[in-house]
Write an enzyme that holds these catalytic residues in place. Structure first.
Site, PDB file in Angstrom:
ATOM      1  N   SER A 141       0.864  -1.193   0.000  1.00 40.34           N
ATOM      2  CA  SER A 141       0.000   0.000   0.000  1.00 40.34           C
ATOM      3  C   SER A 141       0.890   1.229   0.000  1.00 40.34           C
ATOM      4  O   SER A 141       2.024   1.186   0.507  1.00 40.34           O
ATOM      5  CB  SER A 141      -0.875   0.017   1.257  1.00 40.34           C
ATOM      6  OG  SER A 141      -1.557   1.257   1.364  1.00 40.34           O
ATOM      7  N   TYR A 154      -1.702  -1.530  10.143  1.00 41.74           N
ATOM      8  CA  TYR A 154      -1.835  -1.660   8.685  1.00 41.74           C
ATOM      9  C   TYR A 154      -0.557  -1.160   7.999  1.00 41.74           C
ATOM     10  O   TYR A 154       0.042  -1.876   7.180  1.00 41.74           O
ATOM     11  CB  TYR A 154      -3.055  -0.860   8.207  1.00 41.74           C
ATOM     12  CG  TYR A 154      -3.341  -1.008   6.731  1.00 41.74           C
ATOM     13  CD1 TYR A 154      -4.027  -2.119   6.244  1.00 41.74           C
ATOM     14  CD2 TYR A 154      -2.930  -0.043   5.818  1.00 41.74           C
ATOM     15  CE1 TYR A 154      -4.284  -2.260   4.889  1.00 41.74           C
ATOM     16  CE2 TYR A 154      -3.191  -0.179   4.461  1.00 41.74           C
ATOM     17  CZ  TYR A 154      -3.869  -1.287   4.001  1.00 41.74           C
ATOM     18  OH  TYR A 154      -4.119  -1.428   2.653  1.00 41.74           O
TER      19      TYR A 154
HETATM   20  P1  NAD Z   1     -11.561  -5.730   0.280  1.00 39.09           P
HETATM   21  O1  NAD Z   1     -11.878  -5.646   1.740  1.00 39.09           O
HETATM   22  O2  NAD Z   1     -12.501  -5.147  -0.701  1.00 39.09           O
HETATM   23  O3  NAD Z   1     -11.297  -7.259  -0.102  1.00 39.09           O
HETATM   24  C1  NAD Z   1     -10.430  -8.029   0.693  1.00 39.09           C
HETATM   25  C2  NAD Z   1     -10.810  -9.484   0.568  1.00 39.09           C
HETATM   26  O4  NAD Z   1      -9.919 -10.229   1.420  1.00 39.09           O
HETATM   27  C3  NAD Z   1     -12.243  -9.778   1.057  1.00 39.09           C
HETATM   28  O5  NAD Z   1     -12.934 -10.597   0.144  1.00 39.09           O
HETATM   29  C4  NAD Z   1     -12.037 -10.473   2.396  1.00 39.09           C
HETATM   30  O6  NAD Z   1     -13.063 -11.405   2.701  1.00 39.09           O
HETATM   31  C5  NAD Z   1     -10.697 -11.168   2.172  1.00 39.09           C
HETATM   32  N1  NAD Z   1     -10.002 -11.478   3.425  1.00 39.09           N
HETATM   33  C6  NAD Z   1      -9.907 -10.722   4.545  1.00 39.09           C
HETATM   34  N2  NAD Z   1      -9.247 -11.387   5.503  1.00 39.09           N
HETATM   35  C7  NAD Z   1      -8.896 -12.589   4.978  1.00 39.09           C
HETATM   36  C8  NAD Z   1      -8.209 -13.719   5.492  1.00 39.09           C
HETATM   37  N3  NAD Z   1      -7.754 -13.750   6.764  1.00 39.09           N
HETATM   38  N4  NAD Z   1      -8.017 -14.777   4.678  1.00 39.09           N
HETATM   39  C9  NAD Z   1      -8.507 -14.767   3.387  1.00 39.09           C
HETATM   40  N5  NAD Z   1      -9.190 -13.746   2.867  1.00 39.09           N
HETATM   41  C10 NAD Z   1      -9.384 -12.652   3.657  1.00 39.09           C
HETATM   42  O7  NAD Z   1     -10.101  -5.068   0.150  1.00 39.09           O
HETATM   43  P2  NAD Z   1      -9.408  -4.329  -1.111  1.00 39.09           P
HETATM   44  O8  NAD Z   1      -9.624  -2.884  -0.950  1.00 39.09           O
HETATM   45  O9  NAD Z   1      -9.780  -4.996  -2.358  1.00 39.09           O
HETATM   46  O10 NAD Z   1      -7.872  -4.613  -0.791  1.00 39.09           O
HETATM   47  C11 NAD Z   1      -7.173  -5.704  -1.348  1.00 39.09           C
HETATM   48  C12 NAD Z   1      -5.708  -5.573  -0.987  1.00 39.09           C
HETATM   49  O11 NAD Z   1      -5.191  -4.329  -1.499  1.00 39.09           O
HETATM   50  C13 NAD Z   1      -5.468  -5.527   0.519  1.00 39.09           C
HETATM   51  O12 NAD Z   1      -4.249  -6.164   0.832  1.00 39.09           O
HETATM   52  C14 NAD Z   1      -5.369  -4.043   0.812  1.00 39.09           C
HETATM   53  O13 NAD Z   1      -4.624  -3.776   1.967  1.00 39.09           O
HETATM   54  C15 NAD Z   1      -4.668  -3.555  -0.445  1.00 39.09           C
HETATM   55  N6  NAD Z   1      -4.891  -2.139  -0.715  1.00 39.09           N
HETATM   56  C16 NAD Z   1      -6.146  -1.659  -1.023  1.00 39.09           C
HETATM   57  C17 NAD Z   1      -6.301  -0.296  -1.285  1.00 39.09           C
HETATM   58  C18 NAD Z   1      -7.634   0.314  -1.656  1.00 39.09           C
HETATM   59  O14 NAD Z   1      -7.715   1.541  -1.781  1.00 39.09           O
HETATM   60  N7  NAD Z   1      -8.692  -0.453  -1.863  1.00 39.09           N
HETATM   61  C19 NAD Z   1      -5.192   0.564  -1.212  1.00 39.09           C
HETATM   62  C20 NAD Z   1      -3.957   0.040  -0.889  1.00 39.09           C
HETATM   63  C21 NAD Z   1      -3.808  -1.322  -0.648  1.00 39.09           C
END
Ligand code: NAD
Length: 255
Positions: A141, A154
């Protein structure tokens, strides 16, 4: 069909960015194993993804639990015989103040985001070596590089992913390339299971803090995963690719 018959595991692949990554690899001919802790989201994603390709499987998995990671990898090898690409995407946060946040919350964020990514490689690593063109991409991130208040576990877990990435790239090279993607603001509201889906609303200032004039989409990240896993990225390993529409290179002074 850049990934015809390759086997790709996407953790957290049932919603958000992971769902777009699962969709993208299926569209390029891969066999995709969606590993997610949310059973309802997993079943909904499976029904949707099967409209793209029948080559998709959902495995209920908590990446923080060693026995579940081991059985996910065992299941994948038993059914598909190989693993070519691992996407460490599952991630969670905790936005309480450090004075209110119980240590269990710190431990859980670390266990899912950092320990989970490491365990996935520990168990899938040998198969990725044997693939002949193995690639690992972990979702870090921009919060590994900069912060708002109340994001310590985080941010620390994502900083750990950057260090884990270069460390694994050295340990697993030359057989496997290992990279991280650091997304900025990616709108995932409409990529959730039905019960959690929301229509995104952005203020003009949300858009204008990005030099590209918009927030990101899950496809912006999925496209980068396709590239980093492809042979065209064969000279790229150990890197952190920031994909944020320029948000982190723009200075913002209060008016
Ligand atoms: P999201 O919450 O929309 O989706 C995350 C998915 O991971 C969900 O389906 C959830 O059920 C699953 N999950 C959570 N805990 C879990 C576990 N212990 N085992 C297996 N599955 C699990 O999140 P997102 O926004 O799509 O983020 C995806 C990745 O990208 C994450 O690592 C997040 O930190 C990173 N990220 C997202 C953003 C953003 O703006 N959306 C920005 C930077 C980084």
């Amino acid at each position: 069909m850049r990934f015809a018959n390759d086997v790709v595991i996407v953790t957290g692949g049932a919603q958000g960015i992971g769902l777009a990554i699962s969709t993208a690899f299926l569209g390029e001919g891969a066999r995709v194993v969606v590993a997610d802790i949310d059973e309802a989201a997993g079943q909904e994603a499976l029904a949707y993804l099967k409209t793209i390709s029948p080559q998709v499987t959902y495995v209920h998995t908590d990446v923080a639990k060693e026995e579940e990671v081991r059985s996910l990898v065992d299941f994948t090898l038993k059914n598909f015989d190989r693993i070519d690409v691992l996407i460490n995407n599952a991630g969670i946060g905790d936005n309480r103040s450090l004075f209110d946040r119980p240590m269990e919350a710190w431990d859980r964020v670390m266990a899912v985001n950092l320990r989970g990514s490491y365990m996935m490689v520990k168990y899938a690593g040998q198969a990725l070596i044997e693939s002949g063109h193995g690639a690992i991409i972990s979702l870090a991130s921009t919060r590994a590089l900069m912060s708002e208040a109340d994001t310590e576990p985080y941010s620390a877990s994502k900083g750990g992913i950057l260090a884990l990435t270069h460390s694994l790239a050295v340990s697993l090279g030359p057989a496997v390339r290992v990279n991280a993607i650091s997304p900025g603001w990616i709108e995932v509201g409409d990529y959730q299971k039905a019960a959690k889906k929301v229509s995104p609303q952005h203020r003009p200032e949300d858009l204008s803090q990005h030099p590209v004039g918009r927030v990101g989409t899950p496809e912006d990240i999925a496209n980068a995963c396709l590239f980093l896993a492809s042979k065209e990225a064969g000279f790229i390993t150990g890197q952190n690719v920031v994909i944020d529409g320029g948000m982190t290179i723009k200075m913002i002074y209060e008016p």
